[in-house]
Design a protein around this motif. Structure first.
Motif, PDB file in Angstrom:
ATOM      1  N   GLU A 197       0.639  -1.353  -0.136  1.00  0.00           N
ATOM      2  CA  GLU A 197       0.016  -0.066  -0.019  1.00  0.00           C
ATOM      3  C   GLU A 197       1.505   1.345  -0.025  1.00  0.00           C
ATOM      4  OE1 GLU A 197      -3.181  -0.940  -0.167  1.00  0.00           O
ATOM      5  OE2 GLU A 197      -2.864  -2.823   0.172  1.00  0.00           O
ATOM      6  N   THR A 198       1.442   1.695  -1.015  1.00  0.00           N
ATOM      7  CA  THR A 198       2.606   2.659  -1.098  1.00  0.00           C
ATOM      8  C   THR A 198       1.991   4.297  -1.003  1.00  0.00           C
ATOM      9  OG1 THR A 198       2.667   2.029  -3.364  1.00  0.00           O
ATOM     10  CG2 THR A 198       3.956   0.494  -2.321  1.00  0.00           C
ATOM     11  N   THR A 199       1.186   4.777  -1.677  1.00  0.00           N
ATOM     12  CA  THR A 199      -0.171   5.542  -1.783  1.00  0.00           C
ATOM     13  C   THR A 199      -0.924   5.862   0.109  1.00  0.00           C
ATOM     14  OG1 THR A 199      -1.812   5.118  -3.090  1.00  0.00           O
ATOM     15  CG2 THR A 199       0.109   5.646  -3.952  1.00  0.00           C
ATOM     16  N   LEU A 200      -1.481   7.375  -0.058  1.00  0.00           N
ATOM     17  CA  LEU A 200      -1.791   7.216   1.339  1.00  0.00           C
ATOM     18  C   LEU A 200      -3.333   7.024   1.049  1.00  0.00           C
ATOM     19  CD1 LEU A 200      -1.712   8.714   3.962  1.00  0.00           C
ATOM     20  CD2 LEU A 200      -2.422  10.831   2.707  1.00  0.00           C
ATOM     21  N   ASN A 201      -3.884   7.523  -0.548  1.00  0.00           N
ATOM     22  CA  ASN A 201      -5.092   6.758  -0.920  1.00  0.00           C
ATOM     23  C   ASN A 201      -4.482   5.296  -0.080  1.00  0.00           C
ATOM     24  OD1 ASN A 201      -6.034   9.519  -1.216  1.00  0.00           O
ATOM     25  ND2 ASN A 201      -6.369   9.180  -3.475  1.00  0.00           N
ATOM     26  N   GLU A 202      -4.514   4.865  -0.905  1.00  0.00           N
ATOM     27  CA  GLU A 202      -4.122   3.117  -1.008  1.00  0.00           C
ATOM     28  C   GLU A 202      -3.895   2.700   0.908  1.00  0.00           C
ATOM     29  OE1 GLU A 202      -2.594   1.692  -4.904  1.00  0.00           O
ATOM     30  OE2 GLU A 202      -0.744   1.612  -3.255  1.00  0.00           O
ATOM     31  N   MET A 203      -3.069   3.804   1.204  1.00  0.00           N
ATOM     32  CA  MET A 203      -3.165   3.540   3.102  1.00  0.00           C
ATOM     33  C   MET A 203      -4.568   3.128   3.947  1.00  0.00           C
ATOM     34  SD  MET A 203       0.948   4.550   3.723  1.00  0.00           S
ATOM     35  CE  MET A 203       0.202   4.659   5.359  1.00  0.00           C
ATOM     36  N   GLU A 204      -4.692   4.389   3.867  1.00  0.00           N
ATOM     37  CA  GLU A 204      -6.546   4.682   3.699  1.00  0.00           C
ATOM     38  C   GLU A 204      -7.215   3.734   3.533  1.00  0.00           C
ATOM     39  OE1 GLU A 204      -5.523  10.027   3.676  1.00  0.00           O
ATOM     40  OE2 GLU A 204      -7.333   9.325   2.089  1.00  0.00           O
ATOM     41  N   SER A 205      -7.813   3.203   2.200  1.00  0.00           N
ATOM     42  CA  SER A 205      -8.521   2.347   2.265  1.00  0.00           C
ATOM     43  C   SER A 205      -8.481   0.685   2.842  1.00  0.00           C
ATOM     44  CB  SER A 205      -8.582   2.347   0.701  1.00  0.00           C
ATOM     45  OG  SER A 205      -9.037   3.021   0.565  1.00  0.00           O
ATOM     46  N   TYR A 206      -7.309   0.461   3.000  1.00  0.00           N
ATOM     47  CA  TYR A 206      -6.428  -0.733   3.531  1.00  0.00           C
ATOM     48  C   TYR A 206      -7.098  -0.298   5.092  1.00  0.00           C
ATOM     49  CZ  TYR A 206      -3.846  -4.426   4.936  1.00  0.00           C
ATOM     50  OH  TYR A 206      -3.086  -5.075   5.381  1.00  0.00           O
ATOM     51  N   THR A 207      -6.514   0.630   5.724  1.00  0.00           N
ATOM     52  CA  THR A 207      -6.994   0.283   7.408  1.00  0.00           C
ATOM     53  C   THR A 207      -9.229   0.505   7.454  1.00  0.00           C
ATOM     54  OG1 THR A 207      -4.906   1.626   7.539  1.00  0.00           O
ATOM     55  CG2 THR A 207      -6.720   1.753   9.049  1.00  0.00           C
ATOM     56  N   ILE A 208      -9.445   1.438   6.404  1.00  0.00           N
ATOM     57  CA  ILE A 208     -10.900   1.179   6.900  1.00  0.00           C
ATOM     58  C   ILE A 208     -11.157   0.163   6.377  1.00  0.00           C
ATOM     59  CG2 ILE A 208     -12.813   2.303   5.725  1.00  0.00           C
ATOM     60  CD1 ILE A 208     -11.685   4.908   4.679  1.00  0.00           C
ATOM     61  N   SER A 209     -10.512  -0.815   5.394  1.00  0.00           N
ATOM     62  CA  SER A 209     -10.976  -2.231   5.424  1.00  0.00           C
ATOM     63  C   SER A 209     -11.187  -3.221   6.562  1.00  0.00           C
ATOM     64  CB  SER A 209     -10.860  -3.043   4.108  1.00  0.00           C
ATOM     65  OG  SER A 209      -8.960  -2.612   4.089  1.00  0.00           O
ATOM     66  N   ILE A 210      -9.973  -2.955   7.279  1.00  0.00           N
ATOM     67  CA  ILE A 210      -9.785  -3.872   7.887  1.00  0.00           C
ATOM     68  C   ILE A 210     -10.599  -3.188   9.398  1.00  0.00           C
ATOM     69  CG2 ILE A 210      -7.884  -4.028   9.822  1.00  0.00           C
ATOM     70  CD1 ILE A 210      -7.536  -5.618   7.075  1.00  0.00           C
ATOM     71  N   ILE A 211     -10.882  -1.739   9.801  1.00  0.00           N
ATOM     72  CA  ILE A 211     -12.115  -1.542  10.869  1.00  0.00           C
ATOM     73  C   ILE A 211     -12.945  -1.747  10.128  1.00  0.00           C
ATOM     74  CG2 ILE A 211     -12.505   0.320  12.073  1.00  0.00           C
ATOM     75  CD1 ILE A 211     -10.071   2.104  10.964  1.00  0.00           C
TER      76      ILE A 211
END
Length: 271
Positions: A197-211
């Motif tokens: 997850e190498t962009t901020l948007n990807e990191m955000e989306s990934y985190t939201i999916s785990i939450i």
């Protein structure tokens, strides 16, 4: 669901690394990241020349944002040297006092996870440095084996939060080992990048999916580790922006922050 935030204090000062290879390794990785276009030129230049700064840690900076957002985070300090942790007790002591005086919790960033005698020494050294009798631990590089947690419980730790699946996020509820609570770790800043997850948007989306997964599974607590040294906009702009995004996202979505100690009180009251 409530979020528990913690910070591992892996490094304090540049001078701690004059006898190891941490600095040249970091500079070489930064050069590779620049070639791979994972960081821009200005970030590369800052990382390459950061050796002229005296301080690596960003304890005051991250305390400021945690205070602003009422995050009762915990800071884990190393009691031994190895695997990049090179600071002395003498250098750690004033920062342990600083964190305590700011109203934040502290614990051990454990290096030893096999030898019980060495593990006990870290425990005792922390008591001497902090004056505390009850505290938790996270092991450096989240290392553990099948006997680590039972040994930590026997030594007297209040909680551990080293259980982490490095290959895939495992949403496992807190559980007890003897008198010690184990809080599995779900999100670690450096593994967001290792998950590609190498962009901020990807990191955000990934985190939201785990939450969202945690909510669906009915978890009461969500754990996140963010290294204090990463809260530096010039050196780690992606991690810096990510942490600001994360705390704002939680506030905007009415997700409460809680400490490990208060979570343990809640868990004990359920028994």
């Amino acid at each position: 669901m409530k979020v528990i935030v913690s910070h591992d204090v892996d490094e304090l000062y540049i001078s701690d690394h004059f006898k190891d290879l941490i600095i040249p390794k970091f500079q070489f990785r930064s050069f590779l990241f620049f070639i791979e276009k994972r960081i821009n030129f200005m970030t590369f230049i800052y990382r390459f020349f950061y050796i002229f700064e005296s301080r690596i840690h960003r304890i005051p900076e991250i305390i400021n944002i945690d205070k602003e957002y009422n995050i009762p985070s915990v800071f884990f300090f190393g009691m031994n040297n190895g695997l990049g942790m090179s600071y002395s007790h003498k250098k750690a002591r004033p920062w342990i006092e600083y964190v305590k005086n700011k109203g934040f919790d502290i614990g051990v960033h454990g290096l030893n996870y096999k030898d019980k005698k060495s593990m006990k020494k870290e425990f005792d050294d922390f008591i001497s440095l902090s004056g505390m009798q009850s505290f938790g631990i996270r092991n450096h590089y989240v290392r553990y084996n099948e006997e680590t947690f039972s040994k930590q419980a026997e030594i007297g730790y209040l909680f551990d939060t080293s259980y982490f699946n490095k290959e895939k996020v495992e949403l496992k509820r807190p559980y007890k080992i003897g008198s010690m609570w184990e809080f599995p770790l779900y999100i670690m800043d450096v593994y967001l990048d290792k998950y590609k997850e190498t962009t901020l948007n990807e990191m955000e989306s990934y985190t939201i999916s785990i939450i969202n997964r945690a909510r669906v599974e009915g978890l009461d607590y969500f754990t996140l580790l963010f290294h204090d040294s990463h809260f530096c906009g010039k050196k780690y702009p992606l991690y810096y922006e990510y942490y600001i995004w994360f705390v704002k996202y939680c506030k905007e979505n009415n997700i409460e922050f809680i400490s490990y100690r208060d979570a343990i009180k809640e868990l004990n009251n359920e028994k």
